[in-house]
Design an enzyme around this catalytic site. Structure first.
Site, PDB file in Angstrom:
ATOM      1  N   LYS A 106       0.826  -1.211   0.000  1.00 40.28           N
ATOM      2  CA  LYS A 106       0.000   0.000   0.000  1.00 40.28           C
ATOM      3  C   LYS A 106       0.861   1.264   0.000  1.00 40.28           C
ATOM      4  O   LYS A 106       0.376   2.343  -0.368  1.00 40.28           O
ATOM      5  CB  LYS A 106      -0.925   0.011   1.221  1.00 40.28           C
TER       6      LYS A 106
ATOM      7  N   ASP B 250      -9.006  -0.595   6.092  1.00 42.46           N
ATOM      8  CA  ASP B 250      -8.900  -1.805   6.903  1.00 42.46           C
ATOM      9  C   ASP B 250      -7.562  -1.835   7.627  1.00 42.46           C
ATOM     10  O   ASP B 250      -7.302  -2.728   8.420  1.00 42.46           O
ATOM     11  CB  ASP B 250      -9.025  -3.055   6.024  1.00 42.46           C
TER      12      ASP B 250
END
Length: 407
Positions: free
Chosen positions: A74, A119
Site C-alpha cells: 500500500k 482496513d
C-alpha cells in the site's frame, strides 16, 4: 469460476486511459524519492521445494513486506494519489512532484485535509504520506479493525474516527464527512463520480509488475510466468499488476487468477454477474485487507477483460499458507507473509490439491507460478497468534537461510 469475458488479445486502448505502463513509470520515479520507500526492488523469492510438493514447475513470490517501513504494498498507492490530487488542485502553483513528496510545500498544505476509510494498510500509507507532505489526515476505522492497527496508523499523526459498521459503511461515512467539512477523500476504491484518485492509487501498484519484469528479464512474447495469482479486495492490486503485465505481454500474457475470502466474494460475484457487484457473505475475514464488500467499478473495468479465473478461499486456507511460508525448508527461504499476503498461495494450494480444478486452470508440472505477498506482519500480535511464533523468529530463520545459501 472461469471468466468467459476474459480476452487474450492486445491491451485495449481505452484501458490505457485508466492504467498504463507510461503513467506507472512516472509514479515509480516519484516514489523513489519518498522517505518511506526502501531503495531497490523487493525480493522475488524462488520456492523450489514448495513447487515440487504442489507438482508445479516453479513458484516465485514477490515479497512486498520489505517495500517500506509501513510493511505492505500500500506504500506504493496512497502517496501517489495524494501527490497527483495536490497537483490537480493547485495547477497555478506549478508544484514539483519530487519536491512535494519530500515535504517542501508544507506551508502551502497546512490547512489542507484528506480523509479515508481503511482496513489498515491503506490508511497507514495515507497517514505517512500526509505527514511527509505536511497536510492533515483523518482516518475512519470500522468495528473490525484491531486496536493494534489503529495505533500503527495514529503513529503517523492521523486523527482516528471510529464507526460501528463494516468497511463499506466506513467508506460512506468518509464521503459524508468530506462533503460536510470541505475535505478530500483519498480512497483506494471507486464509486460513482469518484475515479481519479482510485486510478492514481492503482497506478502506483504498477511498480510491482515493472520490477518483476526486470528481475526475470521477461520478453514481451516470452513471459516468465504462466500463472499469476493476485489478491482480490476491491480489485486495485489485481488491476494495477495485471494491467501492466497485459500491456507488456499483449496476447502472450500469463493466466491471471484472483483470490478472495469466501465471505468477501465481491469480485467472484462480479464475474458471475458481469458487472461490479457486492459480496454475498458477512465480509468479516481474518484477511483484513481483503474484507471488502463491494468491487471497485473502475478496477472492474480492467479486471473483467483480463482475469481468467476467480477463486474464493477460507480463512483457514489463508492461515495455513502463512504457516507454510513462515516454515520454509532447506530449499525454500522462510517468508513473513500476513493474513492477506498469503492469500495467493492459499489459492494455489486449493487448486493444486484438486486435480479437476488444477486441470481447469491449466496447472501442471510445467507451470511457472507468480505469487505476490502483499504484506508482512502488519498486525504483529495477530501474526504471532495465527502462525504460532513472532515474525522476528521467522526473519531470524530467513537470515540464517540466506547466509547458508551464499556459502
Amino acid at each position: 469460476t472461469a471468466n468467459a469475458r476474459a480476452s487474450r488479445t492486445f491491451y485495449f486502448p481505452e484501458l490505457r486511459q485508466i492504467l498504463s505502463i507510461e503513467a506507472a513509470a512516472q509514479s515509480r520515479e516519484w516514489l523513489s524519492h519518498w522517505q518511506q520507500i526502501n531503495t531497490g526492488a523487493t525480493p522475488l523469492w524462488n520456492l523450489p521445494g514448495l513447487a515440487a510438493s504442489l507438482h508445479v514447475g516453479q513458484i516465485s513470490i514477490k515479497d512486498e513486506s520489505v517495500r517500506s517501513p509501513l510493511g505492505s504494498f500500500k506504500a506504493l498507492g496512497a502517496p501517489i494519489a495524494l501527490v497527483r490530487l495536490i497537483l490537480r488542485l493547485w495547477p497555478e502553483h506549478r508544484l514539483d512532484a519530487q519536491a512535494l513528496i519530500t515535504g517542501q510545500y508544507r506551508d502551502l498544505l497546512k490547512h489542507f485535509t484528506v480523509i479515508s476509510a481503511t482496513d489498515g494498510n491503506h490508511g497507514k500509507a495515507l497517514a505517512a504520506a500526509a505527514q511527509t507532505v505536511g497536510c492533515r489526515c483523518v482516518i475512519l476505522l470500522h468495528a473490525h479493525v484491531s486496536v493494534e492497527r489503529e495505533q500503527a496508523i495514529a503513529a503517523y499523526g492521523a486523527e482516528i474516527v471510529r464507526i460501528k459498521g463494516n468497511y463499506d459503511e466506513s467508506v460512506e461515512e468518509a464521503a459524508r464527512l468530506a462533503d460536510n467539512n470541505g475535505w478530500h477523500v483519498v480512497s483506494d476504491t471507486s464509486y460513482e463520480g469518484y475515479e481519479d484518485i482510485p486510478r492514481d492509487v492503482m497506478q502506483g501498484y504498477g511498480a510491482i509488475a515493472a520490477e518483476i519484469i526486470e528481475q526475470t528479464c521477461s520478453e514481451t512474447d516470452k513471459p516468465a510466468f504462466t500463472h499469476v495469482f493476485l489478491q482480490g479486495g476491491v480489485g486495485g492490486l489485481a488491476a494495477g499488476v495485471a494491467s501492466y503485465l497485459w500491456e507488456f505481454h499483449s496476447e502472450h500474457r500469463p493466466r491471471f487468477i484472483v483470490v478472495e475470502p469466501q465471505q468477501a466474494d465481491c469480485l467472484y460475484r462480479s464475474a458471475q454477474l458481469g458487472h461490479a457487484a457486492r459480496a454475498t457473505g458477512s465480509v468479516d475475514s481474518v484477511m483484513a485487507g481483503l474484507a471488502c464488500g463491494e468491487a471497485s467499478p473502475l478496477a472492474w473495468r480492467i479486471l473483467q477483460p483480463c482475469i481468467d479465473d476467480f477463486l474464493t478461499i477460507s480463512d483457514n486456507d489463508a492461515v495455513e499458507a502463512m504457516r507454510v511460508l513462515a516454515a520454509g525448508n532447506e530449499q525454500d527461504v522462510p517468508v513473513v507473509s500476513g493474513e492477506s499476503g498469503a492469500a495467493g498461495l492459499a489459492g494455489l494450494i486449493v487448486l493444486a490439491k484438486d486435480p479437476h480444478l488444477a486441470q481447469a486452470v491449466g496447472l501442471d508440472s510445467h507451470s511457472r507460478v507468480l505469487l505476490v505477498s502483499t504484506e508482512g506482519a502488519t498486525a504483529p500480535a495477530v501474526y504471532r497468534e495465527l502462525v504460532g511464533e513472532p515474525a522476528q523468529a521467522v526473519l531470524a530463520r530467513q537470515k540464517a537461510w540466506r547466509e547458508s545459501s551464499v556459502q
